[in-house]
Design a protein around this motif. Sequence first.
Motif, PDB file in Angstrom:
ATOM      1  N   ASN A  20     -25.246 -45.501  63.528  1.00 25.71           N
ATOM      2  CA  ASN A  20     -26.520 -44.865  63.742  1.00 25.71           C
ATOM      3  C   ASN A  20     -26.282 -43.432  63.023  1.00 25.71           C
ATOM      4  O   ASN A  20     -27.268 -43.073  62.469  1.00 25.71           O
ATOM      5  CB  ASN A  20     -26.580 -44.452  65.232  1.00 25.71           C
ATOM      6  N   LYS A  21     -25.000 -42.875  62.954  1.00 21.42           N
ATOM      7  CA  LYS A  21     -24.845 -41.634  62.431  1.00 21.42           C
ATOM      8  C   LYS A  21     -24.037 -41.889  61.001  1.00 21.42           C
ATOM      9  O   LYS A  21     -24.027 -40.903  60.060  1.00 21.42           O
ATOM     10  CB  LYS A  21     -23.938 -40.781  63.314  1.00 21.42           C
ATOM     11  N   GLY A  22     -23.384 -42.669  60.743  1.00 22.62           N
ATOM     12  CA  GLY A  22     -22.551 -42.862  59.375  1.00 22.62           C
ATOM     13  C   GLY A  22     -21.209 -42.483  59.720  1.00 22.62           C
ATOM     14  O   GLY A  22     -20.761 -41.548  60.749  1.00 22.62           O
ATOM     15  N   ILE A  23     -20.320 -42.422  58.733  1.00 25.86           N
ATOM     16  CA  ILE A  23     -19.004 -42.124  58.678  1.00 25.86           C
ATOM     17  C   ILE A  23     -18.637 -41.188  57.532  1.00 25.86           C
ATOM     18  O   ILE A  23     -19.134 -41.316  56.488  1.00 25.86           O
ATOM     19  CB  ILE A  23     -17.868 -43.058  58.823  1.00 25.86           C
ATOM     20  N   ASN A  24     -17.465 -40.774  57.366  1.00 24.34           N
ATOM     21  CA  ASN A  24     -16.797 -39.928  56.431  1.00 24.34           C
ATOM     22  C   ASN A  24     -15.822 -40.746  55.733  1.00 24.34           C
ATOM     23  O   ASN A  24     -14.789 -41.012  56.251  1.00 24.34           O
ATOM     24  CB  ASN A  24     -16.565 -38.576  57.044  1.00 24.34           C
ATOM     25  N   LEU A  25     -15.903 -40.704  54.481  1.00 21.92           N
ATOM     26  CA  LEU A  25     -14.641 -41.019  53.714  1.00 21.92           C
ATOM     27  C   LEU A  25     -13.771 -39.850  52.926  1.00 21.92           C
ATOM     28  O   LEU A  25     -14.529 -38.923  52.639  1.00 21.92           O
ATOM     29  CB  LEU A  25     -15.139 -41.939  52.605  1.00 21.92           C
ATOM     30  N   LEU A  26     -12.513 -40.181  52.721  1.00 25.41           N
ATOM     31  CA  LEU A  26     -11.772 -38.978  52.179  1.00 25.41           C
ATOM     32  C   LEU A  26     -11.324 -39.844  50.640  1.00 25.41           C
ATOM     33  O   LEU A  26     -10.873 -40.716  50.660  1.00 25.41           O
ATOM     34  CB  LEU A  26     -10.457 -38.717  52.809  1.00 25.41           C
ATOM     35  N   THR A  27     -11.449 -39.206  49.602  1.00 27.87           N
ATOM     36  CA  THR A  27     -11.341 -39.595  48.402  1.00 27.87           C
ATOM     37  C   THR A  27      -9.887 -39.717  47.868  1.00 27.87           C
ATOM     38  O   THR A  27      -9.045 -38.730  48.525  1.00 27.87           O
ATOM     39  CB  THR A  27     -12.024 -38.933  47.305  1.00 27.87           C
ATOM     40  N   ASP A  39     -11.748 -43.393  56.629  1.00 29.05           N
ATOM     41  CA  ASP A  39     -11.001 -44.104  55.798  1.00 29.05           C
ATOM     42  C   ASP A  39     -11.043 -43.441  54.488  1.00 29.05           C
ATOM     43  O   ASP A  39     -11.500 -42.374  54.373  1.00 29.05           O
ATOM     44  CB  ASP A  39     -11.407 -45.735  55.637  1.00 29.05           C
ATOM     45  N   VAL A  40     -10.368 -44.220  53.289  1.00 29.15           N
ATOM     46  CA  VAL A  40     -10.264 -43.305  52.128  1.00 29.15           C
ATOM     47  C   VAL A  40     -11.160 -44.135  51.167  1.00 29.15           C
ATOM     48  O   VAL A  40     -11.527 -45.378  51.472  1.00 29.15           O
ATOM     49  CB  VAL A  40      -8.952 -43.511  51.443  1.00 29.15           C
ATOM     50  N   LEU A  41     -11.469 -43.658  49.955  1.00 31.92           N
ATOM     51  CA  LEU A  41     -12.272 -44.099  49.008  1.00 31.92           C
ATOM     52  C   LEU A  41     -11.434 -43.935  47.630  1.00 31.92           C
ATOM     53  O   LEU A  41     -10.996 -42.870  47.264  1.00 31.92           O
ATOM     54  CB  LEU A  41     -13.633 -43.468  48.549  1.00 31.92           C
ATOM     55  N   TYR A  42     -10.984 -45.177  47.029  1.00 34.57           N
ATOM     56  CA  TYR A  42     -10.004 -45.051  46.160  1.00 34.57           C
ATOM     57  C   TYR A  42     -10.682 -44.775  44.483  1.00 34.57           C
ATOM     58  O   TYR A  42     -11.840 -45.156  44.207  1.00 34.57           O
ATOM     59  CB  TYR A  42      -9.120 -46.244  45.807  1.00 34.57           C
ATOM     60  N   HIS A  43     -10.145 -43.872  43.923  1.00 33.89           N
ATOM     61  CA  HIS A  43     -10.826 -43.674  42.412  1.00 33.89           C
ATOM     62  C   HIS A  43      -9.603 -43.591  41.570  1.00 33.89           C
ATOM     63  O   HIS A  43      -8.536 -43.039  41.870  1.00 33.89           O
ATOM     64  CB  HIS A  43     -11.716 -42.635  42.437  1.00 33.89           C
ATOM     65  N   PHE A  44      -9.897 -43.806  40.261  1.00 38.96           N
ATOM     66  CA  PHE A  44      -8.999 -43.601  39.135  1.00 38.96           C
ATOM     67  C   PHE A  44      -9.654 -43.166  37.872  1.00 38.96           C
ATOM     68  O   PHE A  44     -10.514 -43.918  37.580  1.00 38.96           O
ATOM     69  CB  PHE A  44      -8.153 -44.781  38.936  1.00 38.96           C
ATOM     70  N   ASN A  45      -9.210 -42.203  37.285  1.00 37.53           N
ATOM     71  CA  ASN A  45      -9.869 -41.665  36.052  1.00 37.53           C
ATOM     72  C   ASN A  45     -11.285 -41.524  36.480  1.00 37.53           C
ATOM     73  O   ASN A  45     -12.178 -41.876  35.314  1.00 37.53           O
ATOM     74  CB  ASN A  45      -9.626 -42.648  34.969  1.00 37.53           C
ATOM     75  N   SER A  95     -13.278 -47.500  43.183  1.00 40.42           N
ATOM     76  CA  SER A  95     -12.897 -49.103  43.434  1.00 40.42           C
ATOM     77  C   SER A  95     -13.448 -49.534  44.742  1.00 40.42           C
ATOM     78  O   SER A  95     -14.339 -50.235  44.805  1.00 40.42           O
ATOM     79  CB  SER A  95     -11.622 -49.304  43.174  1.00 40.42           C
ATOM     80  N   GLU A  96     -12.751 -49.023  45.721  1.00 38.40           N
ATOM     81  CA  GLU A  96     -12.891 -49.826  47.094  1.00 38.40           C
ATOM     82  C   GLU A  96     -12.475 -48.658  48.096  1.00 38.40           C
ATOM     83  O   GLU A  96     -11.480 -47.853  47.672  1.00 38.40           O
ATOM     84  CB  GLU A  96     -12.211 -50.981  47.035  1.00 38.40           C
ATOM     85  N   SER A  97     -12.655 -48.945  49.214  1.00 36.75           N
ATOM     86  CA  SER A  97     -12.082 -48.253  50.401  1.00 36.75           C
ATOM     87  C   SER A  97     -10.718 -49.107  50.742  1.00 36.75           C
ATOM     88  O   SER A  97     -10.324 -50.013  50.090  1.00 36.75           O
ATOM     89  CB  SER A  97     -13.051 -48.346  51.625  1.00 36.75           C
ATOM     90  N   SER A  98      -9.635 -48.580  51.618  1.00 37.26           N
ATOM     91  CA  SER A  98      -8.433 -49.271  51.787  1.00 37.26           C
ATOM     92  C   SER A  98      -8.896 -50.587  52.368  1.00 37.26           C
ATOM     93  O   SER A  98      -7.942 -51.667  52.209  1.00 37.26           O
ATOM     94  CB  SER A  98      -7.495 -48.484  52.780  1.00 37.26           C
ATOM     95  N   ARG A  99     -10.073 -50.981  53.242  1.00 37.45           N
ATOM     96  CA  ARG A  99     -10.208 -52.079  53.847  1.00 37.45           C
ATOM     97  C   ARG A  99     -11.623 -52.445  53.814  1.00 37.45           C
ATOM     98  O   ARG A  99     -12.177 -53.509  54.431  1.00 37.45           O
ATOM     99  CB  ARG A  99     -10.101 -51.808  55.370  1.00 37.45           C
ATOM    100  N   GLU A 121     -14.430 -53.771  39.199  1.00 38.03           N
ATOM    101  CA  GLU A 121     -13.044 -53.819  38.742  1.00 38.03           C
ATOM    102  C   GLU A 121     -12.034 -53.212  39.852  1.00 38.03           C
ATOM    103  O   GLU A 121     -12.488 -52.328  40.590  1.00 38.03           O
ATOM    104  CB  GLU A 121     -12.562 -53.190  37.515  1.00 38.03           C
ATOM    105  N   ASN A 122     -10.755 -53.727  39.756  1.00 36.85           N
ATOM    106  CA  ASN A 122      -9.866 -53.180  40.833  1.00 36.85           C
ATOM    107  C   ASN A 122     -10.145 -53.079  42.347  1.00 36.85           C
ATOM    108  O   ASN A 122     -10.152 -52.356  42.828  1.00 36.85           O
ATOM    109  CB  ASN A 122      -9.641 -51.579  40.438  1.00 36.85           C
ATOM    110  N   ILE A 123     -10.906 -54.265  42.494  1.00 36.58           N
ATOM    111  CA  ILE A 123     -11.107 -54.605  43.716  1.00 36.58           C
ATOM    112  C   ILE A 123     -10.661 -55.885  44.414  1.00 36.58           C
ATOM    113  O   ILE A 123     -10.545 -56.777  43.979  1.00 36.58           O
ATOM    114  CB  ILE A 123     -12.913 -54.264  44.143  1.00 36.58           C
ATOM    115  N   LEU A 124     -10.728 -56.059  45.687  1.00 33.34           N
ATOM    116  CA  LEU A 124     -10.887 -57.417  46.324  1.00 33.34           C
ATOM    117  C   LEU A 124     -12.268 -57.809  46.425  1.00 33.34           C
ATOM    118  O   LEU A 124     -13.083 -57.185  46.657  1.00 33.34           O
ATOM    119  CB  LEU A 124     -10.342 -57.218  47.930  1.00 33.34           C
TER     120      LEU A 124
END
Length: 273
Positions: free
Chosen positions: A125-132, A164-170, A174-178, A194-197
């Motif tokens: 209902n409220k959503g969540i926060n990701l950390l890059t 959870d985290v949000l992955y990025h590069f350059n 790409s994705e979150s950890s899960r 790219e760079n994803i499951l």
Amino acid sequence: MKPFCFALDQIINSENASMHPMDIGLIRGYAVFDFFRTTNYSPLFLKDYLKRFTSSAKKTHLSLTLDTKQLESVILELIKKNDLKEGGIRMVLTGGVSENHFSPDKGSLYIFCEELLLPSPEKYNKGINLLTVDYIRPIPEIKTTNYALPVYLSADWKSKGVEDVLYHFNGIISESSRSNIFIVKDGLISTPKENILLGITRKRILEIEPTIVVRDISLQEVLEADEVFISSTTKRILPITQVDGKNIGKGIPGDITKSIFEKFLSLEKESAY
């Protein structure tokens, strides 16, 4: 863990399951796994998960002695023996015990059933926060057991109000950890390529919404998006309303995210095994 599991070559009492201490799944972190849910005693999207699991085994040079039909038979028997109406099933194939304690050898297969807690209604209902985090998961197309970085980082997630985290590069995400990630901007939905499951839930969302664009997405685009959501087996479709503490759009779950979630719930009911 539920009372019965499959270990090595048979269904046994879970408390008797064991792994050799020199298995490289333990000492090198080299193993593959997959995880899916049951609903009303039915394993959801089972054939997709088995296909990905067997593919992961082949790509990582691990010997899987059971074929998909045999795996399916074991899984159905475990659901019955564990009375697993609503829960999770985890398949793990280890790297084995090798002569040099490094290279893959004949691994061990484990399949066990778990209790499963989906995200709370408040998170939907409220959503969540990701950390890059500046990172690309090793061999991201394969579902390995290597979660060392996010597990390490998770120690202070609660204090930061982060899910959870949000992955990025350059500058490219790409994705979150899960989870896989999607953004919405001016009514157009996009997801990284790219760079994803290749998530099974992601696959179903692409079927639900065939206009979704699969492309490179910059971190800046995420921060400027109208809506952001993640998808996974255990989260289904979960809205992201903050990234690094900054609001996404209006800071509340968006209408497109809600619509996809409802469509996915309907698909779950239709697709029960």
